[in-house]
Design a protein around this motif. Structure first.
Motif, PDB file in Angstrom:
ATOM      1  N   LEU A 231       0.851  -1.185   0.000  1.00  0.00           N
ATOM      2  CA  LEU A 231       0.000   0.000   0.000  1.00  0.00           C
ATOM      3  C   LEU A 231       0.889   1.237   0.000  1.00  0.00           C
ATOM      4  O   LEU A 231       1.829   1.325   0.790  1.00  0.00           O
ATOM      5  CB  LEU A 231      -0.923   0.021   1.217  1.00  0.00           C
ATOM      6  N   SER A 232       0.579   2.189  -0.852  1.00  0.00           N
ATOM      7  CA  SER A 232       1.323   3.447  -0.890  1.00  0.00           C
ATOM      8  C   SER A 232       0.620   4.485  -0.030  1.00  0.00           C
ATOM      9  O   SER A 232      -0.602   4.646  -0.107  1.00  0.00           O
ATOM     10  CB  SER A 232       1.418   3.962  -2.329  1.00  0.00           C
ATOM     11  N   TYR A 233       1.399   5.190   0.791  1.00  0.00           N
ATOM     12  CA  TYR A 233       0.822   6.282   1.582  1.00  0.00           C
ATOM     13  C   TYR A 233       1.197   7.647   1.002  1.00  0.00           C
ATOM     14  O   TYR A 233       1.361   8.632   1.731  1.00  0.00           O
ATOM     15  CB  TYR A 233       1.204   6.183   3.062  1.00  0.00           C
ATOM     16  N   GLY A 234       1.300   7.692  -0.334  1.00  0.00           N
ATOM     17  CA  GLY A 234       1.608   8.939  -1.009  1.00  0.00           C
ATOM     18  C   GLY A 234       0.404   9.819  -1.284  1.00  0.00           C
ATOM     19  O   GLY A 234       0.542  10.894  -1.880  1.00  0.00           O
ATOM     20  N   LEU A 235      -0.796   9.391  -0.869  1.00  0.00           N
ATOM     21  CA  LEU A 235      -2.010  10.198  -1.031  1.00  0.00           C
ATOM     22  C   LEU A 235      -2.256  11.029   0.222  1.00  0.00           C
ATOM     23  O   LEU A 235      -2.007  10.559   1.332  1.00  0.00           O
ATOM     24  CB  LEU A 235      -3.218   9.299  -1.293  1.00  0.00           C
ATOM     25  N   PRO A 236      -2.754  12.257   0.088  1.00  0.00           N
ATOM     26  CA  PRO A 236      -3.063  13.071   1.272  1.00  0.00           C
ATOM     27  C   PRO A 236      -4.096  12.383   2.149  1.00  0.00           C
ATOM     28  O   PRO A 236      -5.100  11.865   1.652  1.00  0.00           O
ATOM     29  CB  PRO A 236      -3.622  14.366   0.676  1.00  0.00           C
ATOM     30  N   TRP A 237      -3.861  12.386   3.466  1.00  0.00           N
ATOM     31  CA  TRP A 237      -4.772  11.710   4.377  1.00  0.00           C
ATOM     32  C   TRP A 237      -6.051  12.524   4.547  1.00  0.00           C
ATOM     33  O   TRP A 237      -6.023  13.735   4.741  1.00  0.00           O
ATOM     34  CB  TRP A 237      -4.106  11.500   5.736  1.00  0.00           C
ATOM     35  N   ASN A 238      -7.200  11.835   4.471  1.00  0.00           N
ATOM     36  CA  ASN A 238      -8.488  12.474   4.715  1.00  0.00           C
ATOM     37  C   ASN A 238      -9.503  11.393   5.087  1.00  0.00           C
ATOM     38  O   ASN A 238      -9.182  10.203   5.135  1.00  0.00           O
ATOM     39  CB  ASN A 238      -8.955  13.257   3.476  1.00  0.00           C
ATOM     40  N   GLU A 239     -10.738  11.803   5.343  1.00  0.00           N
ATOM     41  CA  GLU A 239     -11.784  10.867   5.762  1.00  0.00           C
ATOM     42  C   GLU A 239     -12.106   9.858   4.664  1.00  0.00           C
ATOM     43  O   GLU A 239     -12.424   8.699   4.949  1.00  0.00           O
ATOM     44  CB  GLU A 239     -13.045  11.634   6.168  1.00  0.00           C
ATOM     45  N   LYS A 240     -12.010  10.293   3.406  1.00  0.00           N
ATOM     46  CA  LYS A 240     -12.281   9.384   2.289  1.00  0.00           C
ATOM     47  C   LYS A 240     -11.270   8.244   2.271  1.00  0.00           C
ATOM     48  O   LYS A 240     -11.629   7.081   2.029  1.00  0.00           O
ATOM     49  CB  LYS A 240     -12.246  10.159   0.981  1.00  0.00           C
ATOM     50  N   LEU A 241     -10.025   8.573   2.545  1.00  0.00           N
ATOM     51  CA  LEU A 241      -8.979   7.554   2.565  1.00  0.00           C
ATOM     52  C   LEU A 241      -9.167   6.616   3.750  1.00  0.00           C
ATOM     53  O   LEU A 241      -8.973   5.395   3.639  1.00  0.00           O
ATOM     54  CB  LEU A 241      -7.613   8.235   2.625  1.00  0.00           C
ATOM     55  N   ASP A 242      -9.531   7.174   4.886  1.00  0.00           N
ATOM     56  CA  ASP A 242      -9.803   6.347   6.061  1.00  0.00           C
ATOM     57  C   ASP A 242     -10.936   5.368   5.768  1.00  0.00           C
ATOM     58  O   ASP A 242     -10.860   4.183   6.113  1.00  0.00           O
ATOM     59  CB  ASP A 242     -10.167   7.246   7.252  1.00  0.00           C
ATOM     60  N   GLN A 243     -11.972   5.841   5.093  1.00  0.00           N
ATOM     61  CA  GLN A 243     -13.104   4.988   4.750  1.00  0.00           C
ATOM     62  C   GLN A 243     -12.693   3.914   3.746  1.00  0.00           C
ATOM     63  O   GLN A 243     -13.157   2.769   3.814  1.00  0.00           O
ATOM     64  CB  GLN A 243     -14.241   5.838   4.165  1.00  0.00           C
ATOM     65  N   ALA A 244     -11.782   4.263   2.818  1.00  0.00           N
ATOM     66  CA  ALA A 244     -11.301   3.282   1.844  1.00  0.00           C
ATOM     67  C   ALA A 244     -10.557   2.144   2.536  1.00  0.00           C
ATOM     68  O   ALA A 244     -10.741   0.964   2.193  1.00  0.00           O
ATOM     69  CB  ALA A 244     -10.396   3.963   0.822  1.00  0.00           C
ATOM     70  N   LEU A 245      -9.727   2.471   3.519  1.00  0.00           N
ATOM     71  CA  LEU A 245      -9.012   1.429   4.261  1.00  0.00           C
ATOM     72  C   LEU A 245      -9.979   0.601   5.102  1.00  0.00           C
ATOM     73  O   LEU A 245      -9.785  -0.608   5.273  1.00  0.00           O
ATOM     74  CB  LEU A 245      -7.932   2.066   5.136  1.00  0.00           C
ATOM     75  N   LYS A 246     -11.017   1.233   5.611  1.00  0.00           N
ATOM     76  CA  LYS A 246     -12.041   0.490   6.349  1.00  0.00           C
ATOM     77  C   LYS A 246     -12.748  -0.500   5.424  1.00  0.00           C
ATOM     78  O   LYS A 246     -12.979  -1.668   5.795  1.00  0.00           O
ATOM     79  CB  LYS A 246     -13.056   1.459   6.967  1.00  0.00           C
ATOM     80  N   THR A 247     -13.085  -0.049   4.216  1.00  0.00           N
ATOM     81  CA  THR A 247     -13.712  -0.940   3.236  1.00  0.00           C
ATOM     82  C   THR A 247     -12.777  -2.085   2.876  1.00  0.00           C
ATOM     83  O   THR A 247     -13.201  -3.249   2.791  1.00  0.00           O
ATOM     84  CB  THR A 247     -14.072  -0.145   1.962  1.00  0.00           C
ATOM     85  N   LEU A 248     -11.506  -1.772   2.692  1.00  0.00           N
ATOM     86  CA  LEU A 248     -10.520  -2.798   2.354  1.00  0.00           C
ATOM     87  C   LEU A 248     -10.410  -3.830   3.475  1.00  0.00           C
ATOM     88  O   LEU A 248     -10.351  -5.044   3.220  1.00  0.00           O
ATOM     89  CB  LEU A 248      -9.165  -2.133   2.103  1.00  0.00           C
ATOM     90  N   GLY A 249     -10.408  -3.356   4.709  1.00  0.00           N
ATOM     91  CA  GLY A 249     -10.355  -4.270   5.842  1.00  0.00           C
ATOM     92  C   GLY A 249     -11.596  -5.159   5.916  1.00  0.00           C
ATOM     93  O   GLY A 249     -11.494  -6.359   6.209  1.00  0.00           O
ATOM     94  N   THR A 250     -12.755  -4.573   5.648  1.00  0.00           N
ATOM     95  CA  THR A 250     -14.007  -5.343   5.668  1.00  0.00           C
ATOM     96  C   THR A 250     -14.002  -6.416   4.574  1.00  0.00           C
ATOM     97  O   THR A 250     -14.412  -7.571   4.807  1.00  0.00           O
ATOM     98  CB  THR A 250     -15.200  -4.406   5.462  1.00  0.00           C
ATOM     99  N   LEU A 251     -13.495  -6.070   3.398  1.00  0.00           N
ATOM    100  CA  LEU A 251     -13.406  -7.051   2.309  1.00  0.00           C
ATOM    101  C   LEU A 251     -12.441  -8.185   2.667  1.00  0.00           C
ATOM    102  O   LEU A 251     -12.702  -9.347   2.370  1.00  0.00           O
ATOM    103  CB  LEU A 251     -12.934  -6.351   1.021  1.00  0.00           C
ATOM    104  N   ALA A 252     -11.313  -7.818   3.307  1.00  0.00           N
ATOM    105  CA  ALA A 252     -10.350  -8.838   3.717  1.00  0.00           C
ATOM    106  C   ALA A 252     -10.979  -9.802   4.710  1.00  0.00           C
ATOM    107  O   ALA A 252     -10.755 -11.027   4.649  1.00  0.00           O
ATOM    108  CB  ALA A 252      -9.113  -8.175   4.318  1.00  0.00           C
ATOM    109  N   LYS A 253     -11.771  -9.287   5.631  1.00  0.00           N
ATOM    110  CA  LYS A 253     -12.449 -10.144   6.600  1.00  0.00           C
ATOM    111  C   LYS A 253     -13.466 -11.068   5.929  1.00  0.00           C
ATOM    112  O   LYS A 253     -13.635 -12.228   6.325  1.00  0.00           O
ATOM    113  CB  LYS A 253     -13.160  -9.276   7.649  1.00  0.00           C
ATOM    114  N   SER A 254     -14.117 -10.550   4.874  1.00  0.00           N
ATOM    115  CA  SER A 254     -15.151 -11.353   4.202  1.00  0.00           C
ATOM    116  C   SER A 254     -14.528 -12.504   3.398  1.00  0.00           C
ATOM    117  O   SER A 254     -15.155 -13.535   3.194  1.00  0.00           O
ATOM    118  CB  SER A 254     -15.979 -10.470   3.276  1.00  0.00           C
ATOM    119  N   ILE A 255     -13.298 -12.315   2.914  1.00  0.00           N
ATOM    120  CA  ILE A 255     -12.638 -13.392   2.181  1.00  0.00           C
ATOM    121  C   ILE A 255     -12.125 -14.431   3.154  1.00  0.00           C
ATOM    122  O   ILE A 255     -12.159 -15.613   2.922  1.00  0.00           O
ATOM    123  CB  ILE A 255     -11.461 -12.824   1.342  1.00  0.00           C
TER     124      ILE A 255
END
Length: 481
Positions: free
Chosen positions: A457-481
């Motif tokens: 994962l690259s952390y070259g994007l500016p941090w914001n709520e949208k990015l936090d939500q994207a990582l939350k979605t990614l974590g939820t998908l990982a749990k579902s697999i």
């Protein structure tokens, strides 16, 4: 004096005041009022708000630093560095088996990078800083200046070895890692990959074996395979880089080595200086060249830049490669190599394959380096990336499945995430892309049967709520697999 008054006076003594302040801040970190990556109030603000002396406020922060809850950053202040409740383990040292995987690695890479310019996708897969983190307006002014000052407005060929001013500035910049280079030691190239290509073309023949870290940047693997080279992947630790015993054992059987000594892509590891020194000693003993990819060395989070293997090179066997593609202007394609004893061969390869480098962009970068703007830009970029890395780590600890491991880079752009062994991150990539999120599956960074449960994962994007939500979605998908 009664007991109550004595206790009140004791509670106000400096040694108790600093502990009270430290405990209050620690509690805010525990309650996530202050989260990983957040900036703390300045020492002066603490003095004013708490009514204490500078020494008391400083001692409170020292107490929190001693417990690794906060960290000081030069010319920036204090930041929350970790949560006392959540600390993920680092990934395990890689153990490449030597068995090739028949899966189509190139196909995975092509799928991931087909979205390289898709603005509707959150590109956690892309290892460059976002446009918002680059001094684009200043670079634009530099382009206008270069067109005014260069002969024929920059349309003429540059000399084969490269723009003299740029080479001089790169050599000057090498003092930050004790490089002791001159402009005559540098050959400019069209980015760092071009430098690596010239080095491999000059120093290897089809059928030769080269040693690399494992995992390793996928473009190095693709380049080596295209040249008909055998690739020996070596065990690599996520913090200290290539395993020394494995490297020494491999030396009699290889033609050369390629190492990312500082903040490896994709793991983020940084070789200790003593490891770099020892590796150069071994290379000199066996008379084996090292192509050192030092693309990320300037993006450090500590107080000073780490040394390079080239620092310890006395025999000219280290070909030191770099670029501004990850720090200043990815599309300018300005890179370089200090080839040591192989300067003539590299210059010949450059003449054969590209004639010369781009005149305008070299001049712009040379001017940017010359007047101090580069260091000012780097200071801001380092602070942002360091904070981003901590924010990403906190989000992954919060949202990802139990047992997730994550690297702890001290520079660079990347986090290496290791999930449960049953996880397949290519499948995770396919599911995440449907949610507008792109990752780099671990399978991209090896030619062997490994890292299927890992991702970069690259952390070259500016941090914001949208990015936090994207990582939350990614974590939820990982749990579902």
């Amino acid at each position: 004096m009664d007991t109550v008054k004595q206790n009140q006076l004791t509670a106000q003594s400096p040694e108790h005041l600093y502990l009270r302040i430290a405990r209050g801040i620690e509690q805010q970190i525990r309650d996530e009022v202050l989260r990983v990556g957040d900036k703390l109030p300045s020492i002066r603000t603490i003095c004013r708000e708490q009514g204490v002396s500078m020494s008391t406020a400083t001692q409170a922060y020292f107490e929190l630093e001693s417990r690794s809850l906060i960290e000081s950053r030069p010319q920036s202040g204090y930041y929350v560095s970790r949560s006392p409740r959540k600390q993920l383990a680092v990934p395990q040292t890689s153990q490449p088996s030597g068995e090739a995987n028949p899966d189509n690695q190139d196909g995975i890479i092509q799928r991931v990078y087909s979205n390289i310019n898709n603005k509707h996708v959150i590109r956690l897969s892309l290892g460059v800083p976002a446009d918002e983190l680059l001094p684009i307006a200043k670079l634009n002014k530099g382009l206008v200046q270069a067109m005014r000052e260069l002969p024929a407005s920059g349309t003429a060929y540059e000399e084969i070895q490269g723009n003299e001013k740029l080479r001089r500035q790169i050599a000057h910049w090498s003092f930050t890692w004790d490089g002791r280079l001159s402009d005559k030691d540098i050959v400019t190239t069209a980015g760092c990959m071009s430098a690596l290509s010239f080095c491999l073309l000059a120093l290897t023949q089809r059928g030769d074996t080269i040693a690399v870290e494992s995992p390793v940047y996928f473009a190095v693997l693709q380049l080596a395979k295209s040249l008909g080279l055998h690739i020996l992947e070596l065990p690599t630790h996520p913090q200290t880089g290539v395993e020394m015993e494995a490297f020494q054992k491999a030396l009699p059987n290889i033609k050369l080595a390629i190492l990312v000594s500082n903040f490896n892509n994709p793991m983020g590891s940084c070789m200790p200086d003593e490891h770099k020194r020892q590796i150069v000693r071994w290379l000199q003993h066996y008379n084996i060249p090292l192509i050192e990819d030092d693309l990320y060395g300037d993006v450090y989070f500590s107080e000073s830049r780490p040394k390079s293997c080239k620092t310890y090179d006395e025999s000219g066997l280290v070909l030191w490669c770099g670029s501004v593609s990850k720090t200043l202007a990815p599309g300018y394609r300005v890179g370089w190599v200090a080839p040591g004893r192989f300067t003539e061969q590299i210059t010949r390869m450059k003449l054969m394959h590209s004639v010369s480098s781009t005149t305008l962009t070299q001049e712009v970068i040379a001017n940017f380096l010359e007047n101090g703007r580069y260091e000012n830009h780097l200071r801001k970029l380092r602070r942002t990336l360091h904070t981003n890395s901590l924010q990403y780590s906190r989000a992954i600890a919060d949202y990802f499945p139990e047992g997730t491991r994550i690297s702890q880079p001290q520079g660079g752009f990347f986090l290496w995430v290791e999930l449960d062994r049953r996880m397949n991150t290519v499948e995770l990539y396919n599911r995440a892309l449907k949610h507008g999120i792109s990752i780099a599956p671990g399978r991209m960074f090896t030619v062997q049967n490994q890292f299927d449960n890992c991702m970069r994962l690259s952390y070259g994007l500016p941090w914001n709520e949208k990015l936090d939500q994207a990582l939350k979605t990614l974590g939820t998908l990982a749990k579902s697999i």
